[in-house]
Design an enzyme around this catalytic site. Sequence first.
Site, PDB file in Angstrom:
ATOM      1  CD  GLU A  36      -2.910  -0.930   2.446  1.00 45.51           C
ATOM      2  OE1 GLU A  36      -2.676  -0.198   3.371  1.00 45.51           O
ATOM      3  OE2 GLU A  36      -3.705  -1.744   2.468  1.00 45.51           O
ATOM      4  CD  GLN A  87     -15.359   1.970 -21.070  1.00 48.38           C
ATOM      5  OE1 GLN A  87     -14.521   1.535 -21.833  1.00 48.38           O
ATOM      6  NE2 GLN A  87     -16.512   1.577 -21.027  1.00 48.38           N
ATOM      7  CG  HIS A 119     -10.058  10.631 -25.824  1.00 47.59           C
ATOM      8  ND1 HIS A 119      -9.283  10.502 -26.713  1.00 47.59           N
ATOM      9  CD2 HIS A 119     -10.919   9.729 -26.014  1.00 47.59           C
ATOM     10  CE1 HIS A 119      -9.760   9.753 -27.663  1.00 47.59           C
ATOM     11  NE2 HIS A 119     -10.733   9.112 -27.320  1.00 47.59           N
ATOM     12  CG  ASP A 158      -9.480   9.501 -36.159  1.00 44.88           C
ATOM     13  OD1 ASP A 158      -9.483  10.847 -36.087  1.00 44.88           O
ATOM     14  OD2 ASP A 158      -9.264   8.773 -35.126  1.00 44.88           O
ATOM     15  CE  LYS A 181      -7.910   5.683 -35.489  1.00 40.80           C
ATOM     16  NZ  LYS A 181      -7.464   6.232 -34.388  1.00 40.80           N
ATOM     17  NE  ARG A 183      -8.390   1.828 -32.005  1.00 38.46           N
ATOM     18  CZ  ARG A 183      -7.412   1.303 -31.833  1.00 38.46           C
ATOM     19  NH1 ARG A 183      -6.926   0.249 -31.643  1.00 38.46           N
ATOM     20  NH2 ARG A 183      -6.425   2.654 -31.821  1.00 38.46           N
ATOM     21  CG  ASP A 207      -4.267  10.674 -32.341  1.00 39.65           C
ATOM     22  OD1 ASP A 207      -5.300  11.240 -32.184  1.00 39.65           O
ATOM     23  OD2 ASP A 207      -4.308   9.279 -32.718  1.00 39.65           O
TER      24      ASP A 207
END
Length: 289
Positions: A36, A87, A119, A158, A181, A183, A207
């Site tokens: 830890e 995500q 992002h 892209d 592009k 994927r 990018d």
Amino acid sequence: MKVICTEKSQILATSLAHALQTTVVEVKYSRFPDGEQYLITGELDDETIIVGSVVDSDSLVQLILLIDACDSSNNQLVLPYMGYARQDKRFRQGEPISARAVAQVLSRGVSEIITVNIHEKEVLNYFGVPARNISLARDIGTYIKTLNLSNPLILAPDEGALSFAEHVASAGGWDFDHLEKTRLSGVEVKMAPKQLCAAARSVIIVDDIISTGGTIATASSMLYQQGAKDVFAACVHGVLTGGAYVHLMAAGIREVICSNTIERGCSKISAASQIAQTIRKSDHKDKKI
Ligand code: R5P
């Protein structure tokens, strides 16, 4: 005002403190026998700029601990690279919205957040406090100028990255375009040309993130087949996972350029000056109120 940072953001934090004409608080980081993490900070000020990129789970936990250790101060959080931000939606039933989970936990104990080329801008809405995003696109363009390339072509991998490429290109009034592009899997990318005229030109593929390098390596090989003179790769966040740097070099990339949002040997661009400007503006705004 003082700056404090996690282990993975020491160089950027030091440059930021220099730009803000202040100092970095020393932190001792260690671990308990069971693995830890533990940390203890030096003396804090009333105002603290906490700098910490989330590059892996350990750096996330360390950042959470650091924010908690600074609870006697008014804190602004600088999140140069926000891992888990990709995500940002529930793509399949049963998945977490990881960007939201991370944003919520990092909002506790800070009054404001600054991100760098996050992002997706929508991720800013997941924070529980005001969050602003800055872009290093122009800074990448400024670095490209130092390469003294003749009539370079700035390419996004892209269509989604086209506006980023446009901003990079605006630094030198250069041509810009994008590739198409597809994927195929987490690590496999198929590239198909849009309207390229790369023959005999220096091409810079730009990018926000280079992760496995698969996207850019595929594009590079394709561009050389079309007669490109040389191909460079530039990004803000050099995640460079799983041997990505070597993979890019093997694909003929002349130089990999990234910023220090993730501290790498190829971090040639510093986010410090833009972050400092944003903090100064925010400080000025607060004083006016
Ligand atoms: C994707 O949405 C990002 O903008 C990058 O294009 C991606 O992360 C690059 O991945 P890789 O380097 O693995 O091809």
